[in-house]
Design a protein around this motif. Structure first.
Motif, PDB file in Angstrom:
ATOM      1  N   HIS A  86       0.838  -1.223   0.000  1.00 27.11           N
ATOM      2  CA  HIS A  86       0.000   0.000   0.000  1.00 27.11           C
ATOM      3  C   HIS A  86       0.864   1.262   0.000  1.00 27.11           C
ATOM      4  CE1 HIS A  86       0.617   0.782   4.386  1.00 27.11           C
ATOM      5  NE2 HIS A  86       0.721  -0.522   4.429  1.00 27.11           N
ATOM      6  N   ASP A  97       6.466   1.384   5.809  1.00 18.39           N
ATOM      7  CA  ASP A  97       5.238   0.607   6.003  1.00 18.39           C
ATOM      8  C   ASP A  97       4.356   0.763   4.765  1.00 18.39           C
ATOM      9  OD1 ASP A  97       2.420   0.938   8.335  1.00 18.39           O
ATOM     10  OD2 ASP A  97       2.722  -0.322   6.576  1.00 18.39           O
ATOM     11  N   GLY A  98       4.356  -0.276   3.929  1.00 15.59           N
ATOM     12  CA  GLY A  98       3.601  -0.241   2.666  1.00 15.59           C
ATOM     13  C   GLY A  98       4.494   0.105   1.496  1.00 15.59           C
ATOM     14  N   GLU A 131      -4.791   1.259   2.931  1.00 17.34           N
ATOM     15  CA  GLU A 131      -4.708   0.093   3.831  1.00 17.34           C
ATOM     16  C   GLU A 131      -4.937   0.526   5.275  1.00 17.34           C
ATOM     17  OE1 GLU A 131      -2.276  -0.565   6.203  1.00 17.34           O
ATOM     18  OE2 GLU A 131      -2.858  -2.613   6.606  1.00 17.34           O
ATOM     19  N   HIS A 196       6.828  -6.794   3.076  1.00 16.77           N
ATOM     20  CA  HIS A 196       6.452  -5.748   4.049  1.00 16.77           C
ATOM     21  C   HIS A 196       7.432  -5.783   5.215  1.00 16.77           C
ATOM     22  CE1 HIS A 196       3.918  -3.220   6.609  1.00 16.77           C
ATOM     23  NE2 HIS A 196       3.076  -3.056   5.618  1.00 16.77           N
TER      24      HIS A 196
END
Ligand code: HGY
Ligand code: MN
Ligand code: MN
Length: 417
Positions: A86, A97-98, A131, A196
């Motif tokens: 994401h 993160d993503g 997300e 991830h």
């Protein structure tokens, strides 16, 4: 990038540079926040589309604002192996993160290059658009649209300015009536593979660069409203008080006590106290509850225990408890055949015996798992820090992650007729 240096395409340093570039698309100059259907969302999609095109992919933005790239296999129109993650963030987010998973996926397509032309499947990369659920409170909106599980009730969700999701869709240039066009059919996909950061301390504790996910935790989110009575802070003796904030404080410590004594994880991330004056006994406290567990059964049993205890403590204080569930996502097991390819990829890097763990963090695979098999590759992150600007990764771990992801895709291609 300093003058004269050549950035190797598909390299870890290029991945890190691109994650840093995506930091520029933030709603705030002093910290990273990129939410659904914002100008920053559009800018991040555009930059990602450029990278996808440079990696030889055709690109499109779907009817829910997800950014896609696709490279055909040995025939046009084959079902696709979907890679990605994401592009949206929490407030005051880290850079990985993503975003790391999206940029690593593009790098792997770059590295595979013309070998994809012989694959028995196409390779797609997706940058899911929401997300985190930061803007409208409901997580996984982008991947739910892709999974065909959009709920018409969501149109009335509002952001903190009161703008509805429906209006925000329009303002972004999307047509709410066409959101169904984003739904992927099972026959279009062979699987979804997401890289991830772990967002926890377990790989670091094991001194492992990489890991594979066994299951993504099931999650439920609630808004708990504790209603008491606002009164004069000086004139109201304790026996006459119905203090909503003291009730909320007892509820928060109850939540922690029960979760700590279990394998569940529960967090109160936000509390709002009304009327919020220093000389008024709080008449109302609204708090968020984020509850997760490896299985839906464990999660739901924990919610039953927590809600019963909170009901009781509220009753004892003459307080009313109101509960609204704002998000629910099932725990999602990773598919064995796809996870085997991830394990093969990790093993090929020499990073020791691959380590499996259940993901305490939620991921788009919780939604995508409704239409195709999923698997996840975890990359170690510094001290397990995430949802914080200190989120960090080692270049060496990203390099091993790229090798593992590339190998996993090749293993999948070699294993199919
Ligand atoms: O909340 C989560 O676990 C994810 O980072 N959205
Ligand atoms: Mn997150
Ligand atoms: Mn994430």
């Amino acid at each position: 990038m300093t003058k004269g240096t050549h950035r190797v395409r598909g390299s870890a340093i290029e991945v890190l540079d691109r994650c840093a570039e995506l930091d520029r698309y933030s709603a705030h100059a002093s910290y990273l926040e990129r939410v659904y259907l914002s100008p920053q969302h559009a800018a991040a999609n555009a930059a990602t589309a450029d990278w996808m095109a440079a990696a030889g992919m055709s690109t499109w933005q779907d009817a829910a604002g997800n950014q896609y790239g696709r490279r055909e296999g040995r025939e046009v129109g084959l079902p696709a192996l979907l890679l990605g993650s994401h592009l949206d963030t929490v407030p005051d987010a880290g850079s990985y993160d993503g975003m790391l998973g999206v940029v690593m996926a593009i790098a792997v397509v770059e590295r595979l290059g013309d070998r994809i032309d012989d694959f028995p499947f196409a390779v797609e990369v997706v940058g899911f658009s929401d997300e985190e659920g930061t803007r409208f409170g409901k997580a996984l909106l982008g991947s739910c649209a892709a999974a065909g599980s959009w709920d018409e009730d969501w149109w009335e969700l509002r952001d903190k300015t009161g703008l509805t999701l429906h209006k925000a869709f329009h303002d972004f240039g999307l047509d709410p009536r066409r959101v169904g066009d984003a739904a992927r059919r099972p026959e279009e996909l062979i699987g979804y593979l997401e890289a991830h950061i772990e967002q926890g301390p377990y790989l670091e504790a094991a001194d492992a660069s990489l890991g594979y996910v066994t299951t993504i935790a099931g999650a439920r989110r609630f808004k708990l409203s504790i209603i008491g009575e606002a009164r004069h802070a000086g004139g109201t003796p304790y026996p006459r008080r119905r203090d909503a904030l003291v009730g909320a404080a007892e509820a928060i410590s109850t939540i922690e006590r029960l979760a700590k004594a279990s394998d569940c994880i529960a967090t109160v991330g936000r509390i709002e106290v009304m009327p919020g004056a220093v000389n008024v006994i709080p008449g109302r406290a609204d708090l968020s509850l984020d509850l997760r567990a490896e299985s839906d059964q464990a999660r739901d049993a924990m919610w039953s225990a927590m809600s019963a205890d909170i009901e009781m403590l509220c009753e004892a204080r003459g307080l009313e408890l109101r509960v609204v569930e704002t998000h629910r996502a099932p725990s999602m097991p990773c598919a064995g055949w796809l996870t085997d390819a991830v394990v093969d990829g990790i093993r090929s890097t020499g990073d020791g015996e691959p380590m499996g763990l259940w993901s305490r963090a939620g991921h788009d695979g919780m939604a995508v798992g409704a239409v195709t098999d999923i698997a996840m590759l975890f990359v170690r992150c510094f001290d397990g820090i995430s949802h914080h600007p200190d989120e960090g990764v080692r270049e060496q771990d990203v390099a091993l992650g790229l090798d593992a992801l590339e190998r996993a895709v090749l293993t999948i291609a070699e294993g199919r007729p």
